[in-house]
Design a protein around this motif. Sequence first.
Motif, PDB file in Angstrom:
ATOM      1  N   GLY A  41       0.795  -1.222   0.000  1.00 51.32           N
ATOM      2  CA  GLY A  41       0.000   0.000   0.000  1.00 51.32           C
ATOM      3  C   GLY A  41       0.821   1.262   0.000  1.00 51.32           C
ATOM      4  N   GLY A  42       2.103   1.160   0.269  1.00 51.91           N
ATOM      5  CA  GLY A  42       2.935   2.352   0.317  1.00 51.91           C
ATOM      6  C   GLY A  42       2.710   3.127   1.594  1.00 51.91           C
ATOM      7  N   ASN A  43       3.270   4.306   1.655  1.00 53.98           N
ATOM      8  CA  ASN A  43       3.119   5.161   2.837  1.00 53.98           C
ATOM      9  C   ASN A  43       2.057   6.200   2.556  1.00 53.98           C
ATOM     10  OD1 ASN A  43       5.180   3.896   4.300  1.00 53.98           O
ATOM     11  ND2 ASN A  43       6.723   5.049   3.191  1.00 53.98           N
ATOM     12  N   GLY A  44       0.881   5.980   3.057  1.00 54.24           N
ATOM     13  CA  GLY A  44      -0.199   6.921   2.850  1.00 54.24           C
ATOM     14  C   GLY A  44      -1.520   6.301   3.216  1.00 54.24           C
ATOM     15  N   THR A  45      -2.548   7.089   3.060  1.00 53.93           N
ATOM     16  CA  THR A  45      -3.892   6.599   3.323  1.00 53.93           C
ATOM     17  C   THR A  45      -4.587   6.406   1.981  1.00 53.93           C
ATOM     18  OG1 THR A  45      -5.868   6.932   4.674  1.00 53.93           O
ATOM     19  CG2 THR A  45      -4.967   8.898   3.592  1.00 53.93           C
ATOM     20  N   ASN A  46      -5.865   6.085   2.016  1.00 50.99           N
ATOM     21  CA  ASN A  46      -6.615   5.885   0.780  1.00 50.99           C
ATOM     22  C   ASN A  46      -8.006   6.488   0.929  1.00 50.99           C
ATOM     23  OD1 ASN A  46      -8.469   3.675   1.808  1.00 50.99           O
ATOM     24  ND2 ASN A  46      -6.468   2.762   2.190  1.00 50.99           N
ATOM     25  N   PRO A  47      -8.707   6.707  -0.166  1.00 51.41           N
ATOM     26  CA  PRO A  47     -10.030   7.326  -0.097  1.00 51.41           C
ATOM     27  C   PRO A  47     -11.018   6.565   0.786  1.00 51.41           C
ATOM     28  CG  PRO A  47      -9.229   7.369  -2.343  1.00 51.41           C
ATOM     29  CD  PRO A  47      -8.268   6.518  -1.554  1.00 51.41           C
ATOM     30  N   GLU A  48     -10.908   5.239   0.818  1.00 51.94           N
ATOM     31  CA  GLU A  48     -11.839   4.450   1.644  1.00 51.94           C
ATOM     32  C   GLU A  48     -11.627   4.729   3.128  1.00 51.94           C
ATOM     33  OE1 GLU A  48     -11.707   3.308  -2.283  1.00 51.94           O
ATOM     34  OE2 GLU A  48      -9.971   3.120  -0.953  1.00 51.94           O
ATOM     35  N   SER A  49     -10.390   4.875   3.554  1.00 51.61           N
ATOM     36  CA  SER A  49     -10.107   5.205   4.960  1.00 51.61           C
ATOM     37  C   SER A  49     -10.647   6.586   5.309  1.00 51.61           C
ATOM     38  CB  SER A  49      -8.603   5.154   5.237  1.00 51.61           C
ATOM     39  OG  SER A  49      -8.130   3.843   5.135  1.00 51.61           O
ATOM     40  N   LEU A  50     -10.474   7.538   4.409  1.00 50.83           N
ATOM     41  CA  LEU A  50     -10.983   8.885   4.654  1.00 50.83           C
ATOM     42  C   LEU A  50     -12.504   8.876   4.726  1.00 50.83           C
ATOM     43  CD1 LEU A  50      -8.602  10.812   2.248  1.00 50.83           C
ATOM     44  CD2 LEU A  50      -8.508  10.790   4.751  1.00 50.83           C
ATOM     45  N   PHE A  51     -13.149   8.106   3.850  1.00 46.80           N
ATOM     46  CA  PHE A  51     -14.608   7.989   3.870  1.00 46.80           C
ATOM     47  C   PHE A  51     -15.076   7.337   5.172  1.00 46.80           C
ATOM     48  CE2 PHE A  51     -18.653   5.949   2.695  1.00 46.80           C
ATOM     49  CZ  PHE A  51     -19.337   7.041   2.188  1.00 46.80           C
ATOM     50  N   ALA A  52     -14.363   6.286   5.612  1.00 48.91           N
ATOM     51  CA  ALA A  52     -14.714   5.602   6.859  1.00 48.91           C
ATOM     52  C   ALA A  52     -14.625   6.558   8.048  1.00 48.91           C
ATOM     53  CB  ALA A  52     -13.806   4.385   7.071  1.00 48.91           C
ATOM     54  N   ALA A  53     -13.595   7.381   8.073  1.00 49.64           N
ATOM     55  CA  ALA A  53     -13.430   8.343   9.171  1.00 49.64           C
ATOM     56  C   ALA A  53     -14.593   9.332   9.191  1.00 49.64           C
ATOM     57  CB  ALA A  53     -12.102   9.074   9.036  1.00 49.64           C
ATOM     58  N   GLY A  54     -14.928   9.873   8.027  1.00 47.82           N
ATOM     59  CA  GLY A  54     -16.018  10.839   7.957  1.00 47.82           C
ATOM     60  C   GLY A  54     -17.363  10.238   8.297  1.00 47.82           C
ATOM     61  N   TYR A  55     -17.641   9.045   7.756  1.00 48.20           N
ATOM     62  CA  TYR A  55     -18.944   8.403   7.993  1.00 48.20           C
ATOM     63  C   TYR A  55     -19.098   8.050   9.466  1.00 48.20           C
ATOM     64  CZ  TYR A  55     -23.092   5.759   6.342  1.00 48.20           C
ATOM     65  OH  TYR A  55     -24.369   5.304   6.088  1.00 48.20           O
ATOM     66  N   SER A  56     -18.066   7.488  10.088  1.00 44.00           N
ATOM     67  CA  SER A  56     -18.192   7.090  11.497  1.00 44.00           C
ATOM     68  C   SER A  56     -18.421   8.305  12.392  1.00 44.00           C
ATOM     69  CB  SER A  56     -16.972   6.287  11.960  1.00 44.00           C
ATOM     70  OG  SER A  56     -15.802   7.068  11.925  1.00 44.00           O
ATOM     71  N   ALA A  57     -17.723   9.415  12.129  1.00 41.73           N
ATOM     72  CA  ALA A  57     -17.896  10.623  12.941  1.00 41.73           C
ATOM     73  C   ALA A  57     -19.283  11.224  12.744  1.00 41.73           C
ATOM     74  CB  ALA A  57     -16.822  11.641  12.584  1.00 41.73           C
ATOM     75  N   CYS A  58     -19.725  11.296  11.501  1.00 41.63           N
ATOM     76  CA  CYS A  58     -21.037  11.860  11.207  1.00 41.63           C
ATOM     77  C   CYS A  58     -22.151  11.012  11.829  1.00 41.63           C
ATOM     78  CB  CYS A  58     -21.210  11.967   9.692  1.00 41.63           C
ATOM     79  SG  CYS A  58     -22.679  12.871   9.192  1.00 41.63           S
ATOM     80  N   PHE A  59     -22.023   9.685  11.699  1.00 43.68           N
ATOM     81  CA  PHE A  59     -23.047   8.803  12.239  1.00 43.68           C
ATOM     82  C   PHE A  59     -23.096   8.905  13.768  1.00 43.68           C
ATOM     83  CE2 PHE A  59     -25.365   4.949  13.232  1.00 43.68           C
ATOM     84  CZ  PHE A  59     -26.305   4.907  12.215  1.00 43.68           C
TER      85      PHE A  59
END
Length: 140
Positions: A41-59
């Motif tokens: 995966g290299g050194n970084g995050t991915n769009p799915e992780s960013l989406f998961a963070a936003g969805y969990s906080a919003c929910f």
Amino acid sequence: MMSVLFTAKATSRGGRAGTVRSDDGVIDFQLANPRALNGDGGNGTNPESLFAAGYSACFNSALGLVAGEKIKVDPVVSAEVSLLKDESDNGFKLSVILNVDISGISQEEAESLVEKAHQVCPYSKATRGNIDVELKVNAN
């Protein structure tokens, strides 16, 4: 017509192997392909992780909204966002599992709150009918 309460802006360059940065600079990430796609995966995050963070906080906030003053809850919400192969167009799609742990109330009350939150959460509204979202509730 609805009034805009807030607008977030982020810009990406280079796709999944590039960067993403919010206009306020708080988000400034190197992106990398998920390890499952290329073995590294290299050194970084991915769009799915960013989406998961936003969805969990919003929910989690939606749960507080529907619980109101009557029910005191301190839920823990984790979102599992999966990138799936879409056989219908040979592309990709997402699925989500929301794991919600709520203490101090019955399983039935917890399930009812989660279902109500799912109706008002902006992420749930945005995904409804577009991707599979599974709700897993645990009252402890």
